[in-house]
Scaffold this active site. Structure first.
Site, PDB file in Angstrom:
ATOM      1  CE  LYS A 125      -4.239   1.440   2.374  1.00 34.51           C
ATOM      2  NZ  LYS A 125      -4.824   1.705   1.080  1.00 34.51           N
TER       3      LYS A 125
HETATM    4  C1  LIG Z   1      -6.308   0.484  -4.189  1.00 33.11           C
HETATM    5  C2  LIG Z   1      -7.382  -0.639  -2.851  1.00 33.11           C
HETATM    6  N1  LIG Z   1      -7.871  -1.800  -2.902  1.00 33.11           N
HETATM    7  C3  LIG Z   1      -8.112  -2.325  -1.962  1.00 33.11           C
HETATM    8  C4  LIG Z   1      -8.688  -1.414  -0.760  1.00 33.11           C
HETATM    9  C5  LIG Z   1      -9.313  -2.060   0.584  1.00 33.11           C
HETATM   10  O1  LIG Z   1      -8.535  -2.829   1.634  1.00 33.11           O
HETATM   11  P1  LIG Z   1      -8.625  -2.383   2.948  1.00 33.11           P
HETATM   12  O2  LIG Z   1     -10.232  -3.529   2.848  1.00 33.11           O
HETATM   13  O3  LIG Z   1      -7.399  -3.058   3.616  1.00 33.11           O
HETATM   14  O4  LIG Z   1      -8.844  -1.059   3.471  1.00 33.11           O
HETATM   15  C6  LIG Z   1      -8.178  -0.479  -0.651  1.00 33.11           C
HETATM   16  C7  LIG Z   1      -7.846   0.058   0.547  1.00 33.11           C
HETATM   17  O5  LIG Z   1      -6.869   0.681   1.393  1.00 33.11           O
HETATM   18  C8  LIG Z   1      -7.555   0.147  -1.568  1.00 33.11           C
HETATM   19  O6  LIG Z   1      -6.685   1.439  -1.246  1.00 33.11           O
END
Ligand SMILES: Cc1ncc(COP(=O)(O)O)c(C=O)c1O
Length: 358
Positions: free
Chosen positions: A174
């Site tokens: 991330k």
């Molecule tokens: C690109 C992306 N995909 C998926 C998610 C979903 O991830 P999470 O459920 O850990 O927030 C997020 C959010 O953080 C995101 O930015």
């Protein structure tokens, strides 16, 4: 809620925590600043997390804190960010921040980035000379895709932008830089009158939204793209998979063709910010009956009951910040799951840690 020209603020930010955790201590929000020549501003060298803290009868509870912080550490490791912080220290910092914020629910944003050593400045792409800085802030964030979205669903499009190829930018980290791709997807969607865009991967299979994972319901089976479709291994995605197991709903990680979105019975996004948001149309083609479907509603209900502390979660998912009780004692906080079942410690998660099977 969403303006035609895409410029309107799409979410309200009513309250902000007036302290920020920085490298082990709390500083005032207004003092949490960086130099404009910081490496991160020029070369995108940050990794971060987005975590929600929910209001419960037992006080504020952070949802899947250790899992988020483990992903934070994983992202830092991928980008060779050699910092001193441990999982426990970061989790404790979040607990303390929420307590100091006096908010009963909030969104928490840890970030680690390459800054600038003002006495020995370095301006090249090489990140190693630049010191790392770690901050955690929090604010009260409403429904990411709009207040009505949770019930009525959102209208989305398939983006002309593809998600990152696995050997260019790792989608499983991330990182701030990944969100330039997300911004292209989001801006295009907003400017065309959609609430969100769905990106395909570099092979043309469904990947994810600009800030959400995606699920498709077909008959009594729930499908979601595998990690090999260049998705972020979402913590909410993992929660949905585990909730499906609990509800007796068959859930599988599968590559999904774009056209399958149009003929799905139901579609929904999952994400910390978006929570569980139904999708009512894709490219102006109505999905199913055009609202929140039954399977989505059942999963959403279970999810919100869990986050409110009203239903037993499949794991130790809530960290009550005002209680002394340790979250997730003993197992380092995360027993990963796959769509097929709970993984053992020896066999790491397909859905979270590694590139998943199709
Ligand atoms: C690109 C992306 N995909 C998926 C998610 C979903 O991830 P999470 O459920 O850990 O927030 C997020 C959010 O953080 C995101 O930015």
């Amino acid at each position: 809620m969403f303006s035609k020209d895409g410029k309107a603020k799409d979410i309200a930010t009513p309250r902000i925590c007036d302290v920020v955790w920085h490298n082990g201590e709390f500083i005032k929000w207004n003092d949490a600043r960086v130099h404009v020549m910081s490496h991160v501003l020029h070369y995108g060298s940050s990794i971060f997390e987005g975590i929600r803290c929910y209001s419960t009868k037992q006080g504020p509870a952070v949802f899947r804190l250790r899992e988020h912080m483990q992903r934070f550490l994983n992202s830092a490791k991928i980008y060779r960010m050699d910092h001193p912080w441990t999982l426990d220290q970061l989790c404790d910092a979040v607990g303390e921040l929420v307590r100091l914020s006096e908010m009963d629910h909030c969104y928490i944003r840890p970030i680690l980035f390459r800054s600038l050593d003002e006495e020995h400045p370095a301006f090249g792409v090489n990140p190693f000379p630049n010191p790392l800085a770690c901050y955690i802030g929090a604010w009260d964030w409403g429904k990411y895709l709009g207040d009505e979205a949770i019930e009525r669903g959102v209208d989305v499009c398939v983006s002309t932008w593809n998600r990152l190829t696995p050997n260019s930018m790792p989608a499983m980290a991330k990182s701030g830089a990944n969100y330039m791709n997300s911004q292209l997807i989001k801006m295009e969607a907003l400017l065309n009158g959609f609430a969100e865009g769905i990106a395909l991967d570099d092979r043309g299979y469904v990947s994810e939204g600009s800030g959400e994972n995606i699920f498709l319901v077909s008959g009594d089976v729930v499908l979601t793209p595998p990690l090999s479709s260049s998705i972020l291994p979402g913590i909410t995605r993992d929660s949905v998979i585990q909730i499906c197991h609990e509800l007796g709903i068959t859930v599988k990680e599968r590559t999904i063709q774009r056209a399958a979105l149009y003929v799905a019975d139901e579609l929904f996004f999952s994400g910390t910010a978006a929570e569980i948001t139904p999708i009512r149309s894709v490219d102006r083609i109505t999905v199913g009956k055009g609202g929140r479907g039954e399977v989505t509603a059942a999963i959403q209900k279970a999810f919100f009951e869990i986050t409110k502390g009203e239903r037993q979660p499949p794991g130790d998912w809530l960290t009550y910040v005002n209680s002394k009780k340790e979250a997730n004692p003993g197992n380092n906080g995360y027993t990963p799951t796959t769509a097929e079942g709970t993984a053992t410690e020896k066999e790491p998660a397909l859905s979270y840690q590694t590139a998943a099977r199709d």
